[in-house]
Design an enzyme around this catalytic site. Sequence first.
Site, PDB file in Angstrom:
ATOM      1  N   LYS A  64       0.597  -1.527   0.240  1.00  0.00           N
ATOM      2  CA  LYS A  64      -0.161  -0.076  -0.159  1.00  0.00           C
ATOM      3  C   LYS A  64       0.577   1.250   0.004  1.00  0.00           C
ATOM      4  O   LYS A  64       0.166   2.516  -0.250  1.00  0.00           O
ATOM      5  CB  LYS A  64      -0.610  -0.269   1.100  1.00  0.00           C
ATOM      6  CG  LYS A  64      -2.413  -0.878   1.323  1.00  0.00           C
ATOM      7  CD  LYS A  64      -2.906  -1.391   2.063  1.00  0.00           C
ATOM      8  CE  LYS A  64      -3.999  -1.750   2.440  1.00  0.00           C
ATOM      9  NZ  LYS A  64      -5.645  -1.983   2.939  1.00  0.00           N
ATOM     10  N   GLY A 127      -0.422   1.224   6.565  1.00  0.00           N
ATOM     11  CA  GLY A 127      -0.857   1.844   5.774  1.00  0.00           C
ATOM     12  C   GLY A 127      -2.408   2.139   5.619  1.00  0.00           C
ATOM     13  O   GLY A 127      -2.755   3.131   5.598  1.00  0.00           O
ATOM     14  N   ALA A 128      -2.892   0.769   6.119  1.00  0.00           N
ATOM     15  CA  ALA A 128      -4.393   0.505   6.765  1.00  0.00           C
ATOM     16  C   ALA A 128      -4.734   1.149   7.549  1.00  0.00           C
ATOM     17  O   ALA A 128      -5.471   2.388   7.832  1.00  0.00           O
ATOM     18  CB  ALA A 128      -4.988  -1.121   6.947  1.00  0.00           C
ATOM     19  N   ARG A 149       4.708  -1.820  17.390  1.00  0.00           N
ATOM     20  CA  ARG A 149       5.941  -2.194  18.381  1.00  0.00           C
ATOM     21  C   ARG A 149       6.922  -0.786  18.153  1.00  0.00           C
ATOM     22  O   ARG A 149       8.153  -1.220  19.418  1.00  0.00           O
ATOM     23  CB  ARG A 149       6.051  -3.264  17.760  1.00  0.00           C
ATOM     24  CG  ARG A 149       7.412  -3.909  18.069  1.00  0.00           C
ATOM     25  CD  ARG A 149       7.373  -5.339  17.726  1.00  0.00           C
ATOM     26  NE  ARG A 149       6.514  -6.076  18.216  1.00  0.00           N
ATOM     27  CZ  ARG A 149       6.069  -7.157  16.899  1.00  0.00           C
ATOM     28  NH1 ARG A 149       6.167  -7.654  16.005  1.00  0.00           N
ATOM     29  NH2 ARG A 149       4.516  -8.015  16.898  1.00  0.00           N
ATOM     30  N   LEU A 151       8.300   3.392  17.639  1.00  0.00           N
ATOM     31  CA  LEU A 151       7.877   4.152  17.555  1.00  0.00           C
ATOM     32  C   LEU A 151       8.409   5.287  16.134  1.00  0.00           C
ATOM     33  O   LEU A 151       7.889   5.209  16.084  1.00  0.00           O
ATOM     34  CB  LEU A 151       8.552   5.425  18.461  1.00  0.00           C
ATOM     35  CG  LEU A 151       7.094   4.685  20.045  1.00  0.00           C
ATOM     36  CD1 LEU A 151       7.792   5.392  21.376  1.00  0.00           C
ATOM     37  CD2 LEU A 151       6.175   4.519  20.040  1.00  0.00           C
ATOM     38  N   TYR A 211     -10.752 -10.010   8.371  1.00  0.00           N
ATOM     39  CA  TYR A 211     -11.722 -10.985   7.762  1.00  0.00           C
ATOM     40  C   TYR A 211     -11.875 -12.114   7.517  1.00  0.00           C
ATOM     41  O   TYR A 211     -12.651 -12.705   7.079  1.00  0.00           O
ATOM     42  CB  TYR A 211     -13.018 -10.590   7.352  1.00  0.00           C
ATOM     43  CG  TYR A 211     -12.402 -10.431   5.590  1.00  0.00           C
ATOM     44  CD1 TYR A 211     -12.513 -11.242   4.848  1.00  0.00           C
ATOM     45  CD2 TYR A 211     -11.402  -9.693   5.089  1.00  0.00           C
ATOM     46  CE1 TYR A 211     -12.142 -11.316   3.345  1.00  0.00           C
ATOM     47  CE2 TYR A 211     -10.890  -9.506   3.517  1.00  0.00           C
ATOM     48  CZ  TYR A 211     -11.326 -10.496   2.986  1.00  0.00           C
ATOM     49  OH  TYR A 211     -10.714 -10.347   1.389  1.00  0.00           O
ATOM     50  N   GLY A 232     -13.353  -7.712  10.114  1.00  0.00           N
ATOM     51  CA  GLY A 232     -13.194  -6.376   8.856  1.00  0.00           C
ATOM     52  C   GLY A 232     -13.747  -6.597   8.004  1.00  0.00           C
ATOM     53  O   GLY A 232     -13.581  -6.582   6.794  1.00  0.00           O
ATOM     54  N   GLN A 239     -14.961  -0.653   1.344  1.00  0.00           N
ATOM     55  CA  GLN A 239     -13.739  -0.287   0.739  1.00  0.00           C
ATOM     56  C   GLN A 239     -13.783  -0.994  -0.756  1.00  0.00           C
ATOM     57  O   GLN A 239     -13.977  -0.685  -1.596  1.00  0.00           O
ATOM     58  CB  GLN A 239     -12.681  -1.051   1.536  1.00  0.00           C
ATOM     59  CG  GLN A 239     -12.386  -2.416   1.883  1.00  0.00           C
ATOM     60  CD  GLN A 239     -11.787  -2.615   0.399  1.00  0.00           C
ATOM     61  OE1 GLN A 239     -11.017  -1.962  -1.059  1.00  0.00           O
ATOM     62  NE2 GLN A 239     -11.743  -3.862   0.310  1.00  0.00           N
TER      63      GLN A 239
END
EC number: 1.1.1.25
Length: 265
Positions: A64, A127-128, A149, A151, A211, A232, A239
């Site tokens: 993505k 990205g999501a 996890r 920073l 999902y 999901g 989407q």
Amino acid sequence: MKFAVIGSPIEHSLSPVMHNANFKAVGDQHTYDALRIDPQHFHSIKEIIKEQGLDGFNVTIPHKESILPYLDEIDEQAETVGAVNTVLIQDDKWIGYNTDGIGYVKSLKEVYPDLENAYILILGAGGASKGITNELIKYVNPKITVANRTLSRFDHWNLDVNTASLVDVEPVLSEFDIIINTTPAGMDDNLELPIHLDYLSPQTLVSDIVYVPFKTPILAAAEQKGNPIHNGLDMFVYQGAESYKIWTQQQPNYDVMRSTVLNYL
């Protein structure tokens, strides 16, 4: 017209099942396939897509953000989050969009209508996560917290959020009304939990953008504690519906898309 979803892994994707069912329902002659493109071959993306003769495609993990340098144009939503999940090919131009956030927020509002006042924790900074965070900011008053996890992943974020490490948010889970997992934990027989739920409040809604499986490990653990859960599925369908609108300028048959995925699962 010909469409596909690209990713790696891609075998789990139900995008072809969903989109082809929609094409049939609305009377289109379009086709939709799944293309596995490993990261080491991504530099050949232009040649691969041209060879397939695609008019547009969806982009999933882990591409993505990798797709961005190959685009000719990018819409405002996708540019803000720095991630693309939908590409329209028009007059040999690649135009990038992000429908993840719109799809997820539509699905979340169905199960949690009072989003405006919710304290939300998002796990993961890919990205999501960016797409969902960017869309949620439009509806939610309290500042959203995003935990990852490492920073350093937030170095290129330009969204107004609280940031934290996954370890640091575990003791304060009770402060949140909604916890959203956007990490890959739970996919492809990965049974790990992104965080431990020892301090989870009984009322907190636990959501996962995955999902498949229908109940990821974090959802199963939350349900075992008696918490409401949300997967999901509807994000995926919404989407996909938004992608179809971008490609064809037509309205999809949402009910057929959803029921097809649900029956398959």
